[in-house]
Design a protein around this motif. Structure first.
Motif, PDB file in Angstrom:
ATOM      1  N   ASP A 233       8.149 -57.363  47.800  1.00  0.00           N
ATOM      2  CA  ASP A 233       7.714 -55.977  48.019  1.00  0.00           C
ATOM      3  C   ASP A 233       6.954 -55.812  49.334  1.00  0.00           C
ATOM      4  O   ASP A 233       5.875 -55.218  49.387  1.00  0.00           O
ATOM      5  CB  ASP A 233       6.838 -55.504  46.848  1.00  0.00           C
ATOM      6  CG  ASP A 233       7.587 -55.559  45.526  1.00  0.00           C
ATOM      7  OD1 ASP A 233       8.807 -55.324  45.534  1.00  0.00           O
ATOM      8  OD2 ASP A 233       6.954 -55.844  44.494  1.00  0.00           O
ATOM      9  N   ALA A 234       7.521 -56.354  50.417  1.00  0.00           N
ATOM     10  CA  ALA A 234       6.941 -56.194  51.748  1.00  0.00           C
ATOM     11  C   ALA A 234       7.693 -55.095  52.493  1.00  0.00           C
ATOM     12  O   ALA A 234       8.869 -54.827  52.225  1.00  0.00           O
ATOM     13  CB  ALA A 234       7.020 -57.502  52.523  1.00  0.00           C
ATOM     14  N   VAL A 235       7.021 -54.464  53.436  1.00  0.00           N
ATOM     15  CA  VAL A 235       7.641 -53.410  54.237  1.00  0.00           C
ATOM     16  C   VAL A 235       8.170 -54.035  55.520  1.00  0.00           C
ATOM     17  O   VAL A 235       7.405 -54.554  56.341  1.00  0.00           O
ATOM     18  CB  VAL A 235       6.637 -52.288  54.556  1.00  0.00           C
ATOM     19  CG1 VAL A 235       7.294 -51.233  55.442  1.00  0.00           C
ATOM     20  CG2 VAL A 235       6.119 -51.663  53.269  1.00  0.00           C
ATOM     21  N   VAL A 236       9.491 -54.015  55.692  1.00  0.00           N
ATOM     22  CA  VAL A 236      10.158 -54.554  56.875  1.00  0.00           C
ATOM     23  C   VAL A 236      11.130 -53.497  57.378  1.00  0.00           C
ATOM     24  O   VAL A 236      11.949 -52.980  56.611  1.00  0.00           O
ATOM     25  CB  VAL A 236      10.910 -55.862  56.558  1.00  0.00           C
ATOM     26  CG1 VAL A 236      11.636 -56.370  57.802  1.00  0.00           C
ATOM     27  CG2 VAL A 236       9.946 -56.922  56.046  1.00  0.00           C
ATOM     28  N   ALA A 237      11.032 -53.182  58.660  1.00  0.00           N
ATOM     29  CA  ALA A 237      11.908 -52.192  59.286  1.00  0.00           C
ATOM     30  C   ALA A 237      11.868 -50.859  58.534  1.00  0.00           C
ATOM     31  O   ALA A 237      12.891 -50.191  58.350  1.00  0.00           O
ATOM     32  CB  ALA A 237      13.343 -52.717  59.363  1.00  0.00           C
ATOM     33  N   GLY A 238      10.676 -50.492  58.069  1.00  0.00           N
ATOM     34  CA  GLY A 238      10.500 -49.199  57.430  1.00  0.00           C
ATOM     35  C   GLY A 238      10.968 -49.107  56.002  1.00  0.00           C
ATOM     36  O   GLY A 238      11.008 -48.012  55.435  1.00  0.00           O
ATOM     37  N   ARG A 239      11.314 -50.242  55.385  1.00  0.00           N
ATOM     38  CA  ARG A 239      11.765 -50.216  53.996  1.00  0.00           C
ATOM     39  C   ARG A 239      11.083 -51.329  53.211  1.00  0.00           C
ATOM     40  O   ARG A 239      10.710 -52.359  53.765  1.00  0.00           O
ATOM     41  CB  ARG A 239      13.282 -50.366  53.914  1.00  0.00           C
ATOM     42  CG  ARG A 239      13.791 -51.724  54.333  1.00  0.00           C
ATOM     43  CD  ARG A 239      15.308 -51.823  54.250  1.00  0.00           C
ATOM     44  NE  ARG A 239      15.942 -51.064  55.309  1.00  0.00           N
ATOM     45  CZ  ARG A 239      17.244 -51.099  55.545  1.00  0.00           C
ATOM     46  NH1 ARG A 239      18.047 -51.827  54.778  1.00  0.00           N
ATOM     47  NH2 ARG A 239      17.760 -50.397  56.533  1.00  0.00           N
ATOM     48  N   THR A 240      10.920 -51.100  51.919  1.00  0.00           N
ATOM     49  CA  THR A 240      10.312 -52.107  51.049  1.00  0.00           C
ATOM     50  C   THR A 240      11.380 -53.101  50.610  1.00  0.00           C
ATOM     51  O   THR A 240      12.426 -52.704  50.086  1.00  0.00           O
ATOM     52  CB  THR A 240       9.667 -51.448  49.819  1.00  0.00           C
ATOM     53  OG1 THR A 240       8.684 -50.508  50.253  1.00  0.00           O
ATOM     54  CG2 THR A 240       9.007 -52.493  48.937  1.00  0.00           C
ATOM     55  N   THR A 241      11.112 -54.370  50.830  1.00  0.00           N
ATOM     56  CA  THR A 241      12.108 -55.391  50.529  1.00  0.00           C
ATOM     57  C   THR A 241      11.411 -56.697  50.178  1.00  0.00           C
ATOM     58  O   THR A 241      10.190 -56.819  50.263  1.00  0.00           O
ATOM     59  CB  THR A 241      13.044 -55.604  51.739  1.00  0.00           C
ATOM     60  OG1 THR A 241      14.071 -56.526  51.384  1.00  0.00           O
ATOM     61  CG2 THR A 241      12.271 -56.158  52.926  1.00  0.00           C
TER      62      THR A 241
END
Length: 405
Positions: A233-241
């Motif tokens: 649940d990290a934010v990478v490139a503007g999305r949670t992934t």
């Protein structure tokens, strides 16, 4: 029992390695049966010698090469009756072959880059090389490798940082040290599987330290040499992934790592570990009692786990991973939701529990305790007999007294 797709061989072939041990004092004969989805595919006779007195066991190993095909469940069984039949079977999971797409971001010429050449030798990898200016966070890659390039921002994927850092790197590198050698590594981590780093040294390396979600899996004199991390649940490139990341603290060309047998194995292990998540594209093999962590599709909030005995357990899924703890029985477990299904296997995999013969030495914590090798003299306790004699005297006295009356 272990299954593995070697990086140097045909990607459609999977090797199955089975080791059989005899802990008894007598030699044994048995048949080793191998099943695929409950269909017998091979039988091999075994002649197990008696257990070695020093080791406490004898061992024979068998190697099977199988077409991966569409996957399936492998079951190995020893046709032998003994006092502990629960360890006479073991399970493994075959997964269909899928090429791993890797993007290598490097300023080095691919013809002379040791990393690019190692990726090219792995038959399960489709690698593409771009310059630092050519990396724009493009999608469509399972693994992105940064060799000596620290990006300002990254796109989706999983990441291998080689002498570089970034926002998705599991380590920090505040300073550098010179002339270091690997001092220790975690041999149980999948990235370090069959990797020997005892002779690896580097002219220069970062004195790295792990971030809060990173784990050191190899060290040198100045700090962490390899750090692995699994972030949810990290934010990478503007999305949670969610993603995995790996960090190597020294440049490959300024070390002897590239010249060792361990290097291509390490690269293959790293790519496979980064590209796969437990329960997703890799087979999930657990030791009895371990917690099963299985990725589930987006939107799934409840799954049903079916154990080898047929018991069903409903599990709530708060995020993207379902956790199941009741894995005490060996066999095949099924986890399912509407329109989705996956399997994982559990084995005993305990050398200590399989050795049921009496032992001369046991270990309590860190303290070995040896069995007594001679008789011990102990004083007899007379007080019980004295109490019994007193009771008899009182009874006789009571009887005589009442006779006189």
């Amino acid at each position: 029992m272990d299954v593995r797709r070697p990086w140097w061989s045909d990607p459609g072939v999977t090797q199955c390695f089975i080791a059989v041990r005899n802990h008894g004092a007598q030699p044994r004969q048995a048949a080793l049966e191998l099943y695929r989805d409950d269909r017998l595919i091979d039988v091999r006779p075994l002649r197990l010698p008696a257990a070695d007195r020093e080791l406490g066991f004898s061992e024979l190993a068998e190697l099977f090469e199988l077409p991966t095909g569409t996957g399936g469940i492998l079951r190995a069984r020893i046709d032998l009756a003994d006092d502990l039949d629960v360890d006479n079977e073991a399970y493994a999971q075959l997964v269909p072959h899928r090429a791993v797409r890797v993007l290598l971001v490097t300023a080095r010429d691919p013809e002379v880059s040791y990393l690019a050449r190692a990726l090219a030798t792995d038959t399960s990898v489709q690698a593409q090389v771009v310059s630092p200016a050519g990396y724009t966070g493009q999608e469509g890659y399972d693994v992105v490798v940064f060799e000596g390039v620290s990006p300002r921002s990254v796109g989706p994927g999983n990441y291998l940082y080689v002498d570089a850092t970034g926002e998705t790197c599991p380590a920090e590198a505040p300073r550098r040290v010179e002339h270091v050698g690997i001092t220790d590594w975690d041999r149980t981590h999948p990235v370090m599987r069959f990797v020997d780093l005892s002779q690896v040294g580097a002219d220069s390396a970062a004195a790295a330290r792990p971030r809060g979600w990173g784990r050191v899996i190899a060290s040198h004199e100045g700090g962490a040499a390899v750090v692995a991390g699994d972030r949810q649940d990290a934010v990478v490139a503007g999305r949670t992934t969610s993603f995995r990341a790996l960090y190597l603290s020294f440049p490959i060309e300024r070390s002897n790592f590239w010249s060792t047998v361990a290097f291509p194995i390490f690269v293959s292990n790293a790519v496979q570990w980064l590209a796969t998540r437990p329960g997703q594209r890799e087979g999930l093999h657990l030791r009895a009692g371990e917690v099963a962590a299985v990725d589930v599709p987006d939107g799934v909030r409840r799954v049903t786990v079916t154990t080898p005995t047929g018991e069903k357990h409903a599990i709530d899924v708060p995020g993207r991973i379902a956790y199941f703890r009741d894995t005490l029985r060996r066999g095949v477990y099924e986890i399912a939701a509407p329109g989705w299904r996956r399997e994982f296997v559990v084995n005993l995999l305990s050398r200590q529990e399989s050795a049921i013969a009496p032992r001369d030495t046991i270990r309590l914590g860190q303290q070995p305790v040896r069995a007594a090798d001679r008789h011990t003299r102990a004083p007899l306790e007379w007080w019980r007999w004295l109490v019994l004699l007193a009771v008899v005297i009182l009874a006789v006295e009571w009887w005589v007294y009442h006779r006189r009356l």
